[in-house]
Design a protein around this motif. Structure first.
Motif, short mmCIF file in Angstrom:
data_model
loop_
_atom_site.label_atom_id
_atom_site.label_comp_id
_atom_site.label_asym_id
_atom_site.label_seq_id
_atom_site.Cartn_x
_atom_site.Cartn_y
_atom_site.Cartn_z
N GLU A 263 0.84 -1.20 0.00
CA GLU A 263 0.00 0.00 0.00
C GLU A 263 0.87 1.24 0.00
OE1 GLU A 263 -3.82 -0.01 2.36
OE2 GLU A 263 -2.68 1.43 3.53
N LYS B 178 -2.29 7.36 0.13
CA LYS B 178 -3.26 7.94 -0.79
C LYS B 178 -3.35 7.18 -2.13
CE LYS B 178 -2.95 12.57 1.22
NZ LYS B 178 -2.73 14.02 0.96
N GLU C 235 -5.00 1.85 -0.44
CA GLU C 235 -5.42 2.56 0.76
C GLU C 235 -6.83 3.09 0.61
OE1 GLU C 235 -3.04 5.65 3.38
OE2 GLU C 235 -4.21 6.69 1.82
N ARG C 236 -7.16 3.57 -0.57
CA ARG C 236 -8.49 4.14 -0.79
C ARG C 236 -9.59 3.09 -0.61
NH1 ARG C 236 -10.44 7.91 -5.85
NH2 ARG C 236 -12.68 7.84 -5.43
N ARG D 138 -9.36 0.18 0.99
CA ARG D 138 -9.36 -0.32 2.37
C ARG D 138 -10.07 0.64 3.31
NH1 ARG D 138 -6.41 0.90 6.60
NH2 ARG D 138 -4.82 2.00 5.39
N THR D 139 -9.78 1.91 3.20
CA THR D 139 -10.32 2.86 4.17
C THR D 139 -11.77 3.24 3.89
OG1 THR D 139 -9.39 4.70 2.89
CG2 THR D 139 -8.08 3.83 4.73
N THR D 140 -12.21 3.06 2.64
CA THR D 140 -13.61 3.40 2.33
C THR D 140 -14.54 2.18 2.41
OG1 THR D 140 -13.21 3.12 -0.04
CG2 THR D 140 -13.02 5.35 0.86
N THR E 43 -14.21 -0.52 6.73
CA THR E 43 -14.31 0.50 7.77
C THR E 43 -14.35 -0.13 9.15
OG1 THR E 43 -16.71 0.41 7.69
CG2 THR E 43 -15.62 1.97 6.19
#
Length: 255
Positions: free
Chosen positions: A220, A223, A227-228, A230-232, A235
C-alpha cells in the motif's frame, strides 16, 4: 501407523487420502466407510492401498487410527453401535463436536484427538490444529503439512471459527469478478485476472518474516488505490461486523 480408517468420505476425507498418497512414498493402508460411496469408490480405484469397507465397524476393526469426518448432524446415526477398542486412536474432525461429546457417543476409553485438517493437506501445504497434543496424531499431520497442537478446546474452537471465513474469501473474489463484468470485461478475462492477482497474494503469505499487517503496509502507498479501497470499504463498522459474526460462530461451536 500403517492402517488408517476414515468414516465419512467427503471433501476432507478425500483430501486426507490424497495427501497421504501425494508423493507415493510409503503410504499407509486406508480403509474407507461406504458413506460418500462415489468418492470412496473413486479413491479406491485410483490408489492401490485404499479399500472401501462394507460398513463403519469394518473401518474401525481394520484401522489403528480412525478418523471421524461425518457431518455433525449425522454423527449419531453414523456412529451408533460402533465398538471402538480402547487401544485405538480416534481423530475427531467434526466441527463443533467436543471430545467429551464424542466419547459419550462411542462409549470408549480410546484416545480422542480433535483436528482441523483443511483441503490444502491434499498437497501437504496446510498446518492442522490438534487438541490435545498426541505424538502419533501430531506426527500423522506433520506428514500432511504440519501440526499445530493447542492447549485446550477453548483455543481449538477459536481456530475452528477462523475456518468459517474460507467461503467468504471466495465470495469476495467472485464479487470482484462480477463488478468487472458489469463494467464490460469478459467474464473469463475477469476471472483469470482476479485469480492471478490473489494467487500472487497467496505466495506472499509464505514470507513469515513479515507480519500480516506488514504485508498489507508493503502493498500500500499513501493515498494510493489500495489505501483508498481499504479505508472506504473495510471501515471500523465493517470490521466490527466481522468480529460479531466470528464471536457468534465461536459461541455456537463452544456450546
Amino acid at each position: 501407523m500403517k492402517r488408517i480408517g476414515i468414516i465419512g468420505v467427503g471433501e476432507i476425507g478425500r483430501a486426507i487420502v490424497e495427501g497421504l498418497y501425494y508423493r507415493g512414498d510409503d503410504a499407509p493402508e486406508v480403509f474407507l466407510s461406504p458413506r460418500g460411496a462415489r468418492t470412496a469408490a473413486e479413491l479406491s480405484e485410483r490408489y492401490q492401498g485404499v479399500r472401501v469397507c462394507p460398513g463403519n465397524q469394518a473401518v474401525v476393526d481394520h484401522s489403528e487410527i480412525v478418523i471421524i469426518a461425518v457431518r455433525r448432524q449425522h454423527r449419531h446415526e453414523a456412529l451408533a453401535g460402533l465398538a471402538v477398542a480402547d487401544e485405538k486412536i480416534v481423530i475427531n474432525v467434526m466441527a463443533g463436536v467436543g471430545n467429551d461429546d464424542l466419547r459419550r457417543t462411542l462409549a470408549t476409553e480410546a484416545q480422542l484427538v480433535r483436528a482441523i485438517p483443511l483441503p490444502a493437506i491434499r498437497e501437504r501445504r496446510s498446518v492442522t490444529v490438534t487438541c490435545p497434543s498426541h505424538p502419533v496424531t501430531d506426527s500423522f499431520f506433520e506428514r500432511l503439512g504440519g501440526a499445530l497442537p493447542v492447549a485446550d478446546e477453548t483455543a481449538f474452537d477459536v481456530f475452528s471459527a477462523l475456518t468459517g471465513t474460507l467461503t467468504t474469501h471466495y465470495s469476495y473474489l467472485a464479487a470482484l469478478t462480477t463488478w468487472a463484468v458489469g463494467h464490460g470485461i469478459a467474464s473469463d478475462d475477469a476471472d483469470n485476472y482476479v485469480r492471478g492477482l490473489f494467487q500472487e497474494v497467496g505466495r506472499a503469505l509464505s514470507d513469515k518474516n513479515r507480519t500480516l499487517r506488514q504485508l498489507a503496509a508493503d502493498h500500500e502507498t499513501p493515498k494510493g488505490s489500495n489505501e483508498r479501497v481499504r479505508t472506504t470499504w473495510f471501515t471500523p463498522a465493517n470490521s466490527e461486523a466481522l468480529t460479531q459474526a466470528l464471536d457468534g460462530l465461536l459461541a455456537d461451536l463452544a456450546g
